[in-house]
Design an enzyme around this catalytic site. Sequence first.
Site, short mmCIF file in Angstrom:
data_model
loop_
_atom_site.label_atom_id
_atom_site.label_comp_id
_atom_site.label_asym_id
_atom_site.label_seq_id
_atom_site.Cartn_x
_atom_site.Cartn_y
_atom_site.Cartn_z
N SER A 123 0.83 -1.21 0.00
CA SER A 123 0.00 0.00 0.00
C SER A 123 0.86 1.25 0.00
O SER A 123 0.36 2.32 -0.30
CB SER A 123 -0.96 0.00 1.19
OG SER A 123 -0.29 -0.34 2.36
N HIS A 144 -3.03 -3.31 -6.14
CA HIS A 144 -3.39 -2.78 -4.83
C HIS A 144 -4.88 -2.93 -4.59
O HIS A 144 -5.69 -2.14 -5.10
CB HIS A 144 -2.95 -1.31 -4.72
CG HIS A 144 -3.17 -0.71 -3.37
ND1 HIS A 144 -3.55 0.59 -3.17
CD2 HIS A 144 -3.09 -1.26 -2.13
CE1 HIS A 144 -3.67 0.82 -1.88
NE2 HIS A 144 -3.41 -0.29 -1.23
N GLU A 156 -6.00 -0.83 -7.78
CA GLU A 156 -5.04 0.03 -8.48
C GLU A 156 -3.97 -0.87 -9.10
O GLU A 156 -3.35 -1.67 -8.40
CB GLU A 156 -4.39 1.01 -7.49
CG GLU A 156 -5.35 2.07 -6.97
CD GLU A 156 -4.71 3.03 -5.97
OE1 GLU A 156 -5.13 4.19 -5.92
OE2 GLU A 156 -3.79 2.62 -5.23
N ASN A 194 -4.35 6.89 -1.88
CA ASN A 194 -3.70 7.33 -0.65
C ASN A 194 -2.95 8.64 -0.81
O ASN A 194 -2.52 9.25 0.17
CB ASN A 194 -2.76 6.24 -0.11
CG ASN A 194 -3.54 5.16 0.59
OD1 ASN A 194 -4.65 5.40 1.10
ND2 ASN A 194 -3.00 3.96 0.62
P1 NAI Z 1 -1.51 -9.13 7.90
O1 NAI Z 1 -0.56 -8.89 9.02
O2 NAI Z 1 -2.95 -9.34 8.19
O3 NAI Z 1 -1.01 -10.43 7.09
C1 NAI Z 1 0.31 -10.61 6.66
C2 NAI Z 1 0.55 -12.13 6.56
O4 NAI Z 1 1.77 -12.34 5.89
C3 NAI Z 1 0.68 -12.80 7.92
O5 NAI Z 1 -0.17 -13.93 7.99
C4 NAI Z 1 2.15 -13.23 7.98
O6 NAI Z 1 2.35 -14.46 8.66
C5 NAI Z 1 2.47 -13.39 6.52
N1 NAI Z 1 3.87 -13.21 6.20
C6 NAI Z 1 4.71 -12.25 6.67
N2 NAI Z 1 5.94 -12.43 6.15
C7 NAI Z 1 5.86 -13.52 5.32
C8 NAI Z 1 6.79 -14.21 4.50
N3 NAI Z 1 8.07 -13.82 4.46
N4 NAI Z 1 6.37 -15.27 3.79
C9 NAI Z 1 5.10 -15.69 3.87
N5 NAI Z 1 4.16 -15.08 4.65
C10 NAI Z 1 4.55 -14.01 5.36
O7 NAI Z 1 -1.27 -7.95 6.87
P2 NAI Z 1 -2.31 -7.32 5.82
O8 NAI Z 1 -3.08 -6.24 6.47
O9 NAI Z 1 -3.02 -8.42 5.13
O10 NAI Z 1 -1.30 -6.60 4.81
C11 NAI Z 1 -0.55 -7.33 3.87
C12 NAI Z 1 -0.04 -6.39 2.79
O11 NAI Z 1 -1.15 -5.73 2.16
C13 NAI Z 1 0.86 -5.27 3.28
O12 NAI Z 1 1.82 -5.01 2.29
C14 NAI Z 1 -0.09 -4.09 3.43
O13 NAI Z 1 0.56 -2.85 3.33
C15 NAI Z 1 -1.02 -4.32 2.24
N6 NAI Z 1 -2.36 -3.72 2.34
C16 NAI Z 1 -3.06 -3.76 3.50
C17 NAI Z 1 -4.35 -3.21 3.56
C18 NAI Z 1 -5.15 -3.27 4.83
O14 NAI Z 1 -6.15 -2.53 4.94
N7 NAI Z 1 -4.79 -4.11 5.80
C19 NAI Z 1 -4.97 -2.58 2.38
C20 NAI Z 1 -4.17 -2.68 1.18
C21 NAI Z 1 -2.90 -3.20 1.19
#
Ligand code: NAI
Length: 509
Positions: A123, A144, A156, A194
Site C-alpha cells: 500500500s 493494490h 489500483e 492514498n
Molecule cells: P496481515 O498482518 O494481516 O497479514 C500478513 C501475513 O503475511 C501474515 O499472515 C504473515 O504471517 C504473513 N507473512 C509475513 N511475512 C511472510 C513471508 N516472508 N512469507 C510468507 N508469509 C509471510 O497484513 P495485511 O493487512 O493483510 O497486509 C498485507 C499487505 O497488504 C501489506 O503489504 C499491506 O501494506 C497491504 N495492504 C493492507 C491493507 C489493509 O487494509 N490491511 C490494504 C491494502 C494493502
Amino acid sequence: MGALPLETVVGVIGAGTMGAGIAHVAAAAGHRVVVYDQDDGVAAKAIEGIGVRLDRSVERGRIDEESALVTKGNLVAGTSMDDLALCGLVIEAIIEDLDIKRIVLGGIEEIVSPHAILATNTSSLSVTAIAAELQRPERCIGMHFFNPAPVMRLVEIVHGAVTDPDVASSVFETAEAWGKTAVHTKSTPGFIVNRVARPYYGEALRLLSEGAADVVTLDAVYTECGAWRMGPFTLLDLIGLDVNLDVSKSVYARTFNDPRFAPSYVQQSLVDAGHLGRKSGQGFYEYGPDTVEPEPTTAPDHGLDKEVVVHGDPGALGALVDRWSMRGISVTHVAGDGLISVGDIQLRLTDGRSATRLVSEGVAPPNTAVMDWVHDWNTTSRACIAAASTCSRSSLGTLVGALQAAGFRVTVIEDSPGLVVARTLATLASVAGDTVLHGIASVDAIDTAMRLGTNYPSGPLQWAARVGYGRVVDVLDHLVEAYGEERYRASLWLRRAAQGERPVGKGST
Ligand code: NAI
C-alpha cells in the site's frame, strides 16, 4: 493482451487480512488458488475463514450453494513456497517491509516459470524498488486491493518504472474479469487513492486546529454539505489515527516534504496520548457504552422577516434562489453584480476569501457573510456560513432565518478562508490535477479511484469541472494569499483547464 485464462493457477503469499480476501476473489472468479503463509496453519485457517464467509453468503441468498462449493474447491493451502511453482500469477500480501518483500519475491522468481507475473499488494512502498533486484523486474507489478478485498471494487494497477505494458494490461484485464474496477497508475507515493485523499484529512485537521468549529460540527458539514459518506474525523477514528498518520508521514517523506502533504500536530498528539480511535475507545470521539452521541452546532430557528433580493445573476447561488422559489418564498430581482441580500446583510458564495477580508478589501459592506459550497444544491440539508467580524448579530440572524426558510439547517462557523467544503475540494482537485499533469494517472482513473476506493460522492476532478475550474483556482489563489503557503498552490493542470488549454477528461496514462 487479455485477462489471464482461468487455467492460470494463482498464488497468494501471506494469508492475513488482505491475502485471504484476495484468494477469495481469485477463487470465486474460477482460478485454482494456492495460498501460502510462512506461519504453519495460517493458510489453512484463512481458507477455513473464506469457507465460513461463503456459507454466510449462501445463507443470506447472495450466492448459490453450487458456486460456494466451486470456490471452496478452488482453494488449496500450500505448505512450502515450492507449492507456488505452477502459478502463472503470484500476489504477495506479506508484511509491509521493502527488504522482506524483495527477498520473498526473489525466492518466488526462482521457482515459477519465467512467464509468471509477480504482483505486490503493497500500500505504500515503491513497486519500482520492490522489483529492482528481480531478474525480471518487467514482470513485477502492483495490484493494490482495498480492504475488505471481496467487497471493495477498486484495484489500483501500479506500474513500476520498468513494468512491461503487456503485463500491466493483462493484470488490469484480469482484475476486471474478477469483477473489480481496475485503474492504471504509476508507482508514486500513495499511488492514487492514498495520495489524492490526503487533503481530506489535512484540511479538516487544519480547520480543527484553527478553531473553525468542533469535530462533530465539521463532520456534519463534510457529510451534509459535501455529501462525503463519512466525515473525516469519524473516518480517522475508524481507520485508526496511528495507521492514517503513518500513511501521511510516508507520503510526506516520499514526496520530499511537499507541504501539501504535511501531517498534523493535532493528530500526532492524539496518537502520542494513545487516543487511536475506535480500537482504543477514544480518538476524536469517545466510544464508551454510556457515551452520548454529540450533536453538531446548528443555529436555532429564526423566522424569515426580511425580503430576499437577488442582485443580477447569482451564478451558483441561483440554486439557492430556486430553493426559496420552490418553497413559495418571494424573491425580488434587481440589477447588480451577482449576490444575494436579505435585509441589510449580503451573502456570497466563498471564493476562498473570508468575509472579513472581503469587507476589508472594500469588496463587500460590513454586514457580509460567506457561504460554503455544497455537493448538490437540491439535496443538501445543511448550509455552512461565516460572518465578517463587522457583521451585526441581528443581521446574521436574518440571514440564518432566510436560509432556514430554504430548507437548510444552518451552521455558523468561524470566518475561515474557503470555509470547509470549498477549500477541501479545491485542495483535493489540485493534488489530483498534479497527478494528471505528472502522467501518474488519467482524469478518469483518479475520479473512479476516489469514488470506489474512498466512497467520494463525485471524483474530485469531475466535481471541480462541475463547479468550474476557474472558481477552484480562485479559491486556491486566495488561500495562498491568506496563508502565504505553498500548500495551497493551484496545479498547473487546473490553471490550464480553467483557461481551456487542455481537453478535459484526457490524461496521459
Ligand atoms: P496481515 O498482518 O494481516 O497479514 C500478513 C501475513 O503475511 C501474515 O499472515 C504473515 O504471517 C504473513 N507473512 C509475513 N511475512 C511472510 C513471508 N516472508 N512469507 C510468507 N508469509 C509471510 O497484513 P495485511 O493487512 O493483510 O497486509 C498485507 C499487505 O497488504 C501489506 O503489504 C499491506 O501494506 C497491504 N495492504 C493492507 C491493507 C489493509 O487494509 N490491511 C490494504 C491494502 C494493502
